[in-house]
Design a protein around this motif. Structure first.
Motif, PDB file in Angstrom:
ATOM      1  N   ASP A 544       0.877  -1.185   0.000  1.00 14.74           N
ATOM      2  CA  ASP A 544       0.000   0.000   0.000  1.00 14.74           C
ATOM      3  C   ASP A 544       0.909   1.229   0.000  1.00 14.74           C
ATOM      4  N   THR A 545       1.543   1.476  -1.160  1.00 17.82           N
ATOM      5  CA  THR A 545       2.670   2.411  -1.208  1.00 17.82           C
ATOM      6  C   THR A 545       2.276   3.852  -0.861  1.00 17.82           C
ATOM      7  N   ASP A 546       1.009   4.221  -1.113  1.00 16.91           N
ATOM      8  CA  ASP A 546       0.600   5.577  -0.731  1.00 16.91           C
ATOM      9  C   ASP A 546      -0.282   5.591   0.523  1.00 16.91           C
ATOM     10  N   PHE A 547      -0.375   4.462   1.193  1.00 12.53           N
ATOM     11  CA  PHE A 547      -1.061   4.359   2.497  1.00 12.53           C
ATOM     12  C   PHE A 547      -2.539   4.735   2.456  1.00 12.53           C
ATOM     13  N   VAL A 548      -3.154   4.628   1.278  1.00  7.23           N
ATOM     14  CA  VAL A 548      -4.582   4.948   1.230  1.00  7.23           C
ATOM     15  C   VAL A 548      -5.430   3.817   1.814  1.00  7.23           C
ATOM     16  N   TYR A 549      -4.914   2.585   1.726  1.00  7.73           N
ATOM     17  CA  TYR A 549      -5.647   1.486   2.374  1.00  7.73           C
ATOM     18  C   TYR A 549      -5.412   1.482   3.881  1.00  7.73           C
ATOM     19  N   GLY A 550      -4.281   2.026   4.303  1.00  4.66           N
ATOM     20  CA  GLY A 550      -4.076   2.222   5.737  1.00  4.66           C
ATOM     21  C   GLY A 550      -5.113   3.195   6.267  1.00  4.66           C
ATOM     22  N   ARG A 551      -5.348   4.258   5.492  1.00  8.78           N
ATOM     23  CA  ARG A 551      -6.369   5.226   5.896  1.00  8.78           C
ATOM     24  C   ARG A 551      -7.752   4.562   5.912  1.00  8.78           C
ATOM     25  N   ALA A 552      -8.035   3.738   4.898  1.00  8.92           N
ATOM     26  CA  ALA A 552      -9.341   3.061   4.848  1.00  8.92           C
ATOM     27  C   ALA A 552      -9.512   2.131   6.055  1.00  8.92           C
ATOM     28  N   LEU A 553      -8.421   1.486   6.471  1.00  5.59           N
ATOM     29  CA  LEU A 553      -8.527   0.618   7.663  1.00  5.59           C
ATOM     30  C   LEU A 553      -8.814   1.455   8.911  1.00  5.59           C
ATOM     31  N   ALA A 554      -8.137   2.593   9.027  1.00  3.30           N
ATOM     32  CA  ALA A 554      -8.394   3.469  10.182  1.00  3.30           C
ATOM     33  C   ALA A 554      -9.840   3.958  10.160  1.00  3.30           C
TER      34      ALA A 554
END
Ligand SMILES: [Zn+2]
Length: 762
Positions: A544-554
């Motif tokens: 998730d190189t731009d961390f957009v799925y990290g944001r979606a998880l949060a």
């Protein structure tokens, strides 16, 4: 589908058509468990929450937390825990670190060598640094490649290849006339949790076990290898625990109680979860010369991996020396616990967790999940500062020691058993995150709730809702027309049950707290799991190189936490639950029928001479022997219990409809604390004090990790595993036990329905 559920789903289909996300419309139906008015307020707070998590923060937290190897007992592990605690405090959470002291072996001596049957070969057991990957060179701090909780041992014996090393593989070996008694086995990773491999090998008399990563599973057969691509390079090794966690997880020395300083500890030699034989994991670079030296029968087609050799079974002249010796130390684990006190029901706890320890730098596992959890904590803290007051208490947990054996979370769930039984509403877990589809698994009383949350999360790539993208994904993956039909028509997507393999285990299966596991994935391949290459460089090049799925998880975790914490009435639902239990009953009946049919058919073939006629004298197989046909099991008690469940689920739905009338004003004015209590109790009721037969730590009667699968769930485990193991009498007894649990559950749901109806009567 039963009638009650069919009616419910027609009602709910209407609800799902309403636009979601940022466009709140005036006549939007209220959130489940909310009056119209509280729902409007909640939606506004939730939108604020989802706007807060930032990819830049996720990236910088990850860089910080994965900068050095941070396994249990390392300096970086302690530093990370303290840093997370300081961030939680900064966000406004009431935070402390809770320490436990656990048995944590680290390797002192490791040897694998081919001593006979080929050119002398000594395995490297070392992952080389990669020049462009800066953290891969931190060798002084990296844990060597090993399997934690392997017993010490020094053995030399002929080698036998056992495929994945699961029970079916040994049945096949029996038919081929190959015994592993007194041998060292070599098994490949996957198709079971790794700890099953040495356990089954020891049961069959093996004296040692090697587990290797075949390129067929996560190496060059799948794609380019690291650093050119995401997959496992020749010297990459999967570390991991081999403690017998399906027996009990957590500290091997303190089963059932928290591993506090003065806890009563078992002697190491009495700890049942340490392996019976020595085990080491190796790379395919190290495995190839050993496998190439094997002679004997050629491996069956499904057993052949991706190496350019003819896979043989052995045993033959190939003889291996395996030595494992560990430092058996007690090490501290640091759980970070941060709280936001509930304003209305402070004694109802909504809990969220992800582990912070890694095997090495652990950027994907676990930091990609940990950083999302931190952004949730920050977002909730911001909302509190701007006036939001959750009704229930929110607890954020960063667990230590997950990798070696779910240590931090299990010890916490054991230490706080009584409080969690009294106050635990739900536990939401994550553990690593990637790009792709939103996966949710867990308690079926929260199936509808979790579907509702997924409907409010936007997928970063498609801009569909995470729910819609997952539904379309499931349609694409479905095998039958019937399955596709159900996915299209059923109001809620089915959520899989939880087995084990992460920190929900103690909460769900020991304490009986309803649990969910959440995470995005499915688009990133890779072969860096539990190696030194799972690091910031890998994650920022291949995941998730731009961390957009990290944001979606949060956004997902934060929304779920808020919605549980703020509800007027807890959003537990029993139609989906009853429907799920009914499918389990169907499966069990089909399984028992299949066992009968298969044995009957095989007996017939033996009589007909099928095995004699088809046996190739040059490659002879051992003919199976006649077996007695299994008796019919008595499923009637469970059928009655499922009927009762369906009725009580319908009662509860009716009471809810009444409560929801007139904008749900009754939900706000009535005192629903007692109903809440019963809803919370609904997961506890699925446990019993005795636990599962032969593994009393596991108290949940619907969900457990399989005793011979490890991570993968066995639902209704006492019944299902008895049938699989052909223990017919035990199966009949277990049906009675489970039926009683389900009858009591049904009584509880009906009482909750009655209480709700009385409390909200106009
Ligand atoms: Zn993990």
């Amino acid at each position: 589908m039963n009638r009650a559920a069919a009616v419910a789903s027609i009602l709910l289909v209407g609800i799902s058509l309403v636009p979601v996300g940022n466009h709140v419309i005036a006549d939007e139906p209220p959130l489940f468990g909310y009056s119209a008015e509280s729902s409007r307020a909640e939606r506004q707070w939730e939108e604020k929450l989802r706007a807060i998590p930032s990819p830049e923060n996720l990236r910088s937290y990850m860089q910080k937390l994965s900068a050095r190897p941070h396994h249990v007992g390392s300096q970086a592990d302690k530093d990370n825990a303290e840093w997370i605690a300081s961030k939680f405090k900064e966000f406004g959470l009431d935070t402390h670190i809770e320490q436990f002291d656990v048995l944590f072996p680290t390797p002192k001596e490791r040897v694998v060598e081919l001593v006979e049957g080929g050119p002398k070969f000594v395995a490297k057991l070392q992952e080389p640094a990669v020049p462009q990957d800066p953290t891969s060179s931190q060798q002084a701090e990296q844990l060597p490649t090993y399997n934690a909780y392997s017993i010490d041992g020094d053995v030399t014996a002929p080698l036998v290849y056992v495929n994945y090393g699961v029970p079916e593989d040994y049945e096949q070996l029996d038919r081929m006339g190959v015994s592993v008694k007194g041998k060292i086995v070599i098994a490949r990773y996957y198709h079971s949790w790794r700890g099953i491999k040495p356990k089954v090998a020891a049961e069959h008399g093996a004296v040692g076990c090697l587990i290797y990563s075949d390129p067929h599973e996560d190496g060059f057969v799948r794609g380019e290898t690291f650093p050119a691509g995401a997959y496992r390079p020749p010297d990459g090794v999967q570390r991991g625990s081999v403690a017998d966690m399906p027996f009990y997880p957590g500290d091997p020395l303190t089963p059932g109680v928290g591993a506090t300083k003065d806890a009563k500890r078992l002697k190491i030699e009495d700890a049942a979860t340490i392996t019976k034989i020595p085990v080491l994991p190796i790379s395919y670079g190290d495995a190839q010369p050993l496998l190439a030296a094997l002679t004997g029968q050629v491996a069956p087609e499904g057993w052949r991996g991706g190496l350019a050799i003819t896979y043989h079974i052995g045993p033959g002249v190939a003889k291996v020396h395996l030595k494992v010796k560990s430092n058996w130390d007690i090490k501290p684990v640091y759980d970070v616990i941060g709280k936001i006190q509930g304003a209305t029901f402070p004694d109802e706890w909504v809990i969220r967790g992800n582990h912070h320890d890694g095997w090495v730098n652990g950027a994907e596992d676990p930091i990609s999940g940990q950083v999302a959890l931190m952004e949730e904590a920050r977002a909730l803290g911001e909302l509190v500062k701007s006036g939001w007051k959750p009704k229930r208490t929110i607890i954020y947990c960063a667990w230590d020691g997950e990798e070696p054996g779910l240590l931090g979370s299990t010890e916490w769930a054991e230490q706080h058993y009584d409080e969690l039984r009294a106050h635990g509403v739900a536990y939401i877990n994550s553990d690593g995150n990637g790009r792709g589809y939103l996966g949710i698994e867990g308690s079926h009383t929260l199936e509808k709730f979790s579907n509702d949350v997924a409907r409010d999360i936007s997928d970063p790539e498609t801009k569909l809702t995470a729910w819609k993208r997952q539904q379309l994904h499931e349609i694409a993956e479905a095998k039958t027309t019937e399955q596709r039909e159900e996915i299209r028509k059923r109001a809620d997507l089915r959520i899989p049950a939880l087995g084990s393999g992460s920190d929900f285990t103690g909460f769900l299966q020991h304490d009986g707290v309803a649990s969910l596991n959440i995470g995005f994935g499915g688009e990133d391949g890779g072969g860096i799991y539990h190696s030194i290459y799972d690091d910031f460089y890998w994650f920022t090049h291949f995941s998730d190189t731009d961390f957009v799925y990290g944001r979606a998880l949060a956004q997902t975790g934060g929304t779920a936490m808020m919605r549980l914490a703020d509800a007027d009435l807890l959003p537990f639902e029993f139609g989906d639950f009853a429907d799920t239990v009914q499918t389990y009953l169907k499966e069990l009946k089909a399984l028992s029928q299949k066992m009968q049919d298969d044995i009957r058919e095989r007996n017939r073939e033996i009589e007909e001479g099928v095995f004699k006629a088809t046996n190739d004298p040059k490659h002879p197989l051992v003919a199976p022997s006649v077996e007695s046909v299994p008796p019919h099991l008595n499923f009637a008690p469970m059928e009655n219990a499922v009927d009762a469940l369906n009725h009580s689920a319908a009662d509860y739905r009716k009471a809810l409809e009444q409560a929801n009338a007139n904008g749900g004003s009754a939900l706000v004015s009535a005192s629903l604390a007692e109903v809440d209590k019963m809803l919370i109790e609904s997961e506890r009721k699925l446990t019993n004090a005795e636990g599962l037969p032969n593994r009393p730590w596991f108290k949940h009667q619907l969900y457990a990790p399989g005793f011979y699968t490890g991570y993968a769930v066995k639902t209704v485990p006492a019944v299902r595993e008895a049938i699989e193991l052909k223990q017919w009498k035990q199966a009949d007894e277990a049906i009675v036990v489970v039926a009683k649990i389900l009858q009591e559950e049904s009584t509880l749901i009906s009482s909750a329905a009655a209480k709700l109806a009385t409390a909200t009567a106009h």
